[in-house]
Design a protein around this motif. Sequence first.
Motif, PDB file in Angstrom:
ATOM      1  N   ILE A   1       1.400  -0.990  -0.041  1.00  0.00           N
ATOM      2  CA  ILE A   1      -0.226   0.524  -0.025  1.00  0.00           C
ATOM      3  C   ILE A   1       0.913   1.581  -0.530  1.00  0.00           C
ATOM      4  O   ILE A   1       1.223   2.183  -1.223  1.00  0.00           O
ATOM      5  CB  ILE A   1      -0.643   0.640   0.868  1.00  0.00           C
ATOM      6  CG1 ILE A   1      -2.251  -1.059   0.756  1.00  0.00           C
ATOM      7  CG2 ILE A   1      -1.914   1.267   1.697  1.00  0.00           C
ATOM      8  CD1 ILE A   1      -2.872  -0.974   2.515  1.00  0.00           C
ATOM      9  N   VAL A   2       1.874   1.143   0.566  1.00  0.00           N
ATOM     10  CA  VAL A   2       3.324   2.378   0.984  1.00  0.00           C
ATOM     11  C   VAL A   2       3.841   2.637   0.068  1.00  0.00           C
ATOM     12  O   VAL A   2       3.383   4.041  -0.412  1.00  0.00           O
ATOM     13  CB  VAL A   2       3.560   2.418   2.207  1.00  0.00           C
ATOM     14  CG1 VAL A   2       4.796   3.316   2.375  1.00  0.00           C
ATOM     15  CG2 VAL A   2       2.848   2.132   3.839  1.00  0.00           C
ATOM     16  N   TRP A   3       3.526   2.088  -0.746  1.00  0.00           N
ATOM     17  CA  TRP A   3       4.731   2.096  -2.374  1.00  0.00           C
ATOM     18  C   TRP A   3       3.777   2.234  -3.780  1.00  0.00           C
ATOM     19  O   TRP A   3       4.038   2.911  -4.218  1.00  0.00           O
ATOM     20  CB  TRP A   3       5.591   0.874  -2.636  1.00  0.00           C
ATOM     21  CG  TRP A   3       6.767   1.234  -1.219  1.00  0.00           C
ATOM     22  CD1 TRP A   3       7.230   0.479  -0.919  1.00  0.00           C
ATOM     23  CD2 TRP A   3       7.894   1.918  -1.953  1.00  0.00           C
ATOM     24  NE1 TRP A   3       7.902   0.702   0.132  1.00  0.00           N
ATOM     25  CE2 TRP A   3       8.642   2.062  -0.196  1.00  0.00           C
ATOM     26  CE3 TRP A   3       8.346   3.099  -2.885  1.00  0.00           C
ATOM     27  CZ2 TRP A   3      10.376   2.455  -0.335  1.00  0.00           C
ATOM     28  CZ3 TRP A   3       9.933   3.475  -2.998  1.00  0.00           C
ATOM     29  CH2 TRP A   3      10.025   3.473  -2.114  1.00  0.00           C
ATOM     30  N   ALA A   4       2.626   1.454  -3.551  1.00  0.00           N
ATOM     31  CA  ALA A   4       1.371   1.211  -4.649  1.00  0.00           C
ATOM     32  C   ALA A   4      -0.088   3.031  -4.703  1.00  0.00           C
ATOM     33  O   ALA A   4       1.315   3.373  -6.073  1.00  0.00           O
ATOM     34  CB  ALA A   4       0.810  -0.115  -4.715  1.00  0.00           C
ATOM     35  N   ILE A   5       0.227   3.828  -3.675  1.00  0.00           N
ATOM     36  CA  ILE A   5      -0.146   3.953  -3.895  1.00  0.00           C
ATOM     37  C   ILE A   5       0.332   5.367  -4.514  1.00  0.00           C
ATOM     38  O   ILE A   5      -0.145   6.387  -5.854  1.00  0.00           O
ATOM     39  CB  ILE A   5      -1.152   4.461  -2.595  1.00  0.00           C
ATOM     40  CG1 ILE A   5      -2.132   3.116  -2.291  1.00  0.00           C
ATOM     41  CG2 ILE A   5      -2.058   6.098  -2.617  1.00  0.00           C
ATOM     42  CD1 ILE A   5      -2.685   3.702  -1.312  1.00  0.00           C
ATOM     43  N   PRO A   6       1.393   5.994  -3.724  1.00  0.00           N
ATOM     44  CA  PRO A   6       2.462   7.169  -4.659  1.00  0.00           C
ATOM     45  C   PRO A   6       2.992   6.599  -5.526  1.00  0.00           C
ATOM     46  O   PRO A   6       2.909   7.515  -6.617  1.00  0.00           O
ATOM     47  CB  PRO A   6       3.630   7.006  -3.663  1.00  0.00           C
ATOM     48  CG  PRO A   6       3.264   6.373  -2.274  1.00  0.00           C
ATOM     49  CD  PRO A   6       2.374   5.070  -2.573  1.00  0.00           C
ATOM     50  N   ILE A   7       3.043   5.650  -6.394  1.00  0.00           N
ATOM     51  CA  ILE A   7       3.508   5.058  -7.586  1.00  0.00           C
ATOM     52  C   ILE A   7       2.780   5.655  -8.679  1.00  0.00           C
ATOM     53  O   ILE A   7       2.780   6.421  -9.372  1.00  0.00           O
ATOM     54  CB  ILE A   7       4.132   3.901  -7.982  1.00  0.00           C
ATOM     55  CG1 ILE A   7       5.518   3.619  -7.198  1.00  0.00           C
ATOM     56  CG2 ILE A   7       4.384   3.313  -9.487  1.00  0.00           C
ATOM     57  CD1 ILE A   7       5.909   2.282  -6.654  1.00  0.00           C
ATOM     58  N   VAL A   8       1.081   4.871  -8.389  1.00  0.00           N
ATOM     59  CA  VAL A   8      -0.183   5.048  -8.565  1.00  0.00           C
ATOM     60  C   VAL A   8       0.192   6.801  -9.484  1.00  0.00           C
ATOM     61  O   VAL A   8      -0.580   7.300 -10.468  1.00  0.00           O
ATOM     62  CB  VAL A   8      -0.955   4.701  -8.444  1.00  0.00           C
ATOM     63  CG1 VAL A   8      -2.186   4.931  -9.577  1.00  0.00           C
ATOM     64  CG2 VAL A   8      -1.008   3.117  -8.572  1.00  0.00           C
ATOM     65  N   ILE A   9       0.213   7.704  -8.593  1.00  0.00           N
ATOM     66  CA  ILE A   9       0.047   9.380  -7.925  1.00  0.00           C
ATOM     67  C   ILE A   9       0.669  10.289  -9.021  1.00  0.00           C
ATOM     68  O   ILE A   9      -0.171  10.663 -10.013  1.00  0.00           O
ATOM     69  CB  ILE A   9      -0.569   9.994  -6.558  1.00  0.00           C
ATOM     70  CG1 ILE A   9      -1.696   8.576  -5.705  1.00  0.00           C
ATOM     71  CG2 ILE A   9      -0.806  11.067  -6.933  1.00  0.00           C
ATOM     72  CD1 ILE A   9      -2.115   8.988  -4.508  1.00  0.00           C
TER      73      ILE A   9
END
Length: 353
Positions: free
Chosen positions: A89-97
Amino acid sequence: MILLLTRILSKVALALMVGLLAGCQGGVLDPKGQVGIEEKQLIIVATLLMLLVVIPVIFMTLYFAWKYREGRDEIYEPKWSHSTKIETIVWAIPIVIVIILFVITWKSTHALDPYKPLKSDKDHINVQVVSMNWKWLFIYPDLGIASVNELRFPANVPVAFQISSEGTMNSFFIPQLGSQIYSMAGMVTKLHLIANEPGTFKGISANYSGPGFTGMKFNAIAEPTEEDFYKWVEGVKAGSHDVINNGVLNQISYDKLAEYDADPHHKHEATPVQYYNSIEPSIFMDNVMKFMKDHGQVELLKGTSFEPKMIHGDSNHGEMKHGEMKHGEMNHGEMNHEASEHSSHEMHTGEDK
């Protein structure tokens, strides 16, 4: 009790939001032009994307404080160091944004390029803008008129701006119509805007530039029709408007307009609206080019051996043609044979010693 408190807080939040949005009237969140509308959408999308990070963080902060409060029988794991779910969650969400913001930025940067002419079935109105200390000069080169601290154009007709400065760097900005762009001495920046409806929009300087900065404002007036606009133009030429008319905008009247009180203790008042019923065709570019190195005469060097040659318009003036040389002078790269031998002999003698 908790339900009642939630309702009260929600009403307070709604009232605050309405109050804050009410203050947006006349600003970037109340656009009246094509560029402004697209920029508002960009601001909203970027804000929502950032809230995808901010809101969960706020929620989780409150949730963890409640869940792990004193007295709760939660599992105590002092040596815990990894969770695949949390890491994902911590890495995936910022990458997508970041990827989404990259795509939006790429598209909007090209779509909202201020130098890019707006698509329209009508010809652009050309306006040359000069920021002065502390006033705005608007020149209509195709119409032969100029105005001070008032900009007029027809609604639903694109306007092409050429922007420069008489000195201090400034920023030309009409919040309801779109992009701001800097004005700089010796340079010309470009901007294209359009008003989708008639009205009077506030124009400002968005860059602090000195003691008269607060009075550096103007009205951008979008006339209902092109006929109304050209009627105003004819009125300026005829001097029939109830506004100060300064006659011809030439170098003398331009320099007079550009004058300002350099006394820092002097109270600068906003310059009133003024019109010029005719202009020198090259007045804008002449005053842009005066900041260039070879334009005009450098008075301190005038008549001296350091006087720039290109100033006179003749690059050959005072220059020596290839192969020409005064008697007794040596050509570049050549050396007197006797002097060479003498120097060589001295060098060897010094080494022997």
